[in-house]
Design a protein around this motif. Sequence first.
Motif, mmCIF file in Angstrom:
data_model
loop_
_atom_site.group_PDB
_atom_site.id
_atom_site.type_symbol
_atom_site.label_atom_id
_atom_site.label_comp_id
_atom_site.label_asym_id
_atom_site.label_seq_id
_atom_site.Cartn_x
_atom_site.Cartn_y
_atom_site.Cartn_z
ATOM 1 N N LYS A 129 0.828 -1.208 0.000
ATOM 2 C CA LYS A 129 0.000 0.000 0.000
ATOM 3 C C LYS A 129 0.866 1.264 0.000
ATOM 4 C CE LYS A 129 -3.977 2.028 2.357
ATOM 5 N NZ LYS A 129 -4.934 1.885 3.491
ATOM 6 N N ARG A 130 2.037 1.165 0.604
ATOM 7 C CA ARG A 130 2.948 2.308 0.665
ATOM 8 C C ARG A 130 3.347 2.775 -0.734
ATOM 9 N NH1 ARG A 130 8.434 1.528 4.056
ATOM 10 N NH2 ARG A 130 6.874 1.175 5.690
ATOM 11 N N TRP A 131 3.382 1.833 -1.697
ATOM 12 C CA TRP A 131 3.823 2.172 -3.058
ATOM 13 C C TRP A 131 2.673 2.367 -4.038
ATOM 14 C CZ3 TRP A 131 8.873 3.199 -3.612
ATOM 15 C CH2 TRP A 131 9.746 2.708 -2.618
ATOM 16 N N GLU A 132 1.449 2.144 -3.606
ATOM 17 C CA GLU A 132 0.298 2.290 -4.497
ATOM 18 C C GLU A 132 0.130 3.749 -4.926
ATOM 19 O OE1 GLU A 132 -3.078 0.695 -2.500
ATOM 20 O OE2 GLU A 132 -2.547 -1.402 -2.892
ATOM 21 N N GLY A 133 -0.266 3.934 -6.192
ATOM 22 C CA GLY A 133 -0.472 5.287 -6.716
ATOM 23 C C GLY A 133 0.793 5.951 -7.199
ATOM 24 N N LYS A 134 1.939 5.292 -7.027
ATOM 25 C CA LYS A 134 3.204 5.862 -7.500
ATOM 26 C C LYS A 134 3.589 5.219 -8.826
ATOM 27 C CE LYS A 134 4.897 6.725 -2.801
ATOM 28 N NZ LYS A 134 5.994 6.518 -1.834
ATOM 29 N N SER A 135 4.463 5.905 -9.540
ATOM 30 C CA SER A 135 4.878 5.393 -10.855
ATOM 31 C C SER A 135 5.632 4.077 -10.737
ATOM 32 C CB SER A 135 5.760 6.437 -11.551
ATOM 33 O OG SER A 135 6.923 6.723 -10.765
ATOM 34 N N ASN A 136 6.232 3.832 -9.607
ATOM 35 C CA ASN A 136 6.981 2.589 -9.412
ATOM 36 C C ASN A 136 6.274 1.667 -8.419
ATOM 37 O OD1 ASN A 136 7.424 4.242 -7.209
ATOM 38 N ND2 ASN A 136 9.570 3.637 -6.950
ATOM 39 N N ALA A 137 4.939 1.614 -8.528
ATOM 40 C CA ALA A 137 4.177 0.698 -7.675
ATOM 41 C C ALA A 137 4.656 -0.731 -7.906
ATOM 42 C CB ALA A 137 2.687 0.809 -7.989
ATOM 43 N N ILE A 138 4.546 -1.544 -6.880
ATOM 44 C CA ILE A 138 5.015 -2.930 -6.971
ATOM 45 C C ILE A 138 4.171 -3.682 -7.995
ATOM 46 C CG2 ILE A 138 5.310 -5.098 -5.695
ATOM 47 C CD1 ILE A 138 5.870 -3.397 -3.225
ATOM 48 N N LYS A 139 4.850 -4.415 -8.873
ATOM 49 C CA LYS A 139 4.193 -5.126 -9.969
ATOM 50 C C LYS A 139 3.170 -6.123 -9.430
ATOM 51 C CE LYS A 139 6.731 -8.024 -12.210
ATOM 52 N NZ LYS A 139 7.759 -8.582 -13.125
ATOM 53 N N ARG A 140 2.056 -6.248 -10.113
ATOM 54 C CA ARG A 140 1.021 -7.180 -9.697
ATOM 55 C C ARG A 140 0.335 -7.787 -10.900
ATOM 56 N NH1 ARG A 140 -4.105 -3.567 -7.520
ATOM 57 N NH2 ARG A 140 -4.524 -2.461 -9.492
ATOM 58 N N SER A 141 -0.422 -8.838 -10.660
ATOM 59 C CA SER A 141 -1.251 -9.467 -11.685
ATOM 60 C C SER A 141 -2.652 -9.572 -11.102
ATOM 61 C CB SER A 141 -0.710 -10.862 -12.040
ATOM 62 O OG SER A 141 -1.560 -11.517 -12.969
ATOM 63 N N GLY A 142 -3.481 -8.598 -11.431
ATOM 64 C CA GLY A 142 -4.789 -8.499 -10.783
ATOM 65 C C GLY A 142 -4.589 -8.123 -9.326
ATOM 66 N N ASN A 143 -5.026 -8.982 -8.419
ATOM 67 C CA ASN A 143 -4.831 -8.748 -6.987
ATOM 68 C C ASN A 143 -3.731 -9.647 -6.406
ATOM 69 O OD1 ASN A 143 -6.867 -6.771 -6.707
ATOM 70 N ND2 ASN A 143 -8.436 -8.380 -6.677
ATOM 71 N N LEU A 144 -2.907 -10.190 -7.291
ATOM 72 C CA LEU A 144 -1.856 -11.102 -6.849
ATOM 73 C C LEU A 144 -0.474 -10.456 -6.988
ATOM 74 C CD1 LEU A 144 -3.130 -14.406 -8.503
ATOM 75 C CD2 LEU A 144 -3.600 -13.550 -6.196
#
Length: 234
Positions: free
Chosen positions: A50-65
Amino acid sequence: MDELISTSQLRERYGRPDFIPREVFRKWVTKTRLNQLMEIDGVSARSYIKRWEGKSNAIKRSGNLYRPIDLFARARNQMHQVRPPKTERTRLALHEIEIRYAQLEKAASNMPHEIHMHEMSMGLTNRRLLTEKEIVGNGRMTPHLTGVYFLIKDERIVYVGQSLNIISRVAAHVKHKEFDRFAFVPCDAQDLDVLESLYIHFLQPELNGLLNGDNGHHAPLSLPSLIGYKRRSA
């Protein structure tokens, strides 16, 4: 950016922490599962994402995984500590204690452990003078003056020591330590350091004191050196 690094590059660069199973390190998992695997920078994996959400370098994900390897890579890039969650750390700590005691038991398996109790008073009190025969009849032989001794107070062992003359050594402790009785294990002089160290590491008596910068107590021999100890022939 770590999102552009391939899985094989990540594995080579960062490795895998021992507490994260190999089969899930590069697998897409839920945030709940991530919380069970790791804690990053003092917070849960979910909070770290959540700390990285909304940033250009948000943690990579696949859907909610998410993949544990991606969180681990981000944490390493940011110099953030990655460790097992609190419940897992408790389990690992208990496992380490079990291993420690198993090692101690193995190292002590060929050492003598016959305990002898010795009351501070032999109970030879009476309202009349005792005869020589009564005194001699109540005398107790000390089977072995050399060994490892234990100072006891309120049903707890507060100090472990060794001596070639246990009675004399215990008497010297009366002026400086509080105890109400003592016990001892007879031991050959050549084995004193080993047997004393085993009991200090196992019992950790309060009056033996802590080592500087360590959680262990003062002992002639360290635990690692005891594990490979082989008793010499008498």
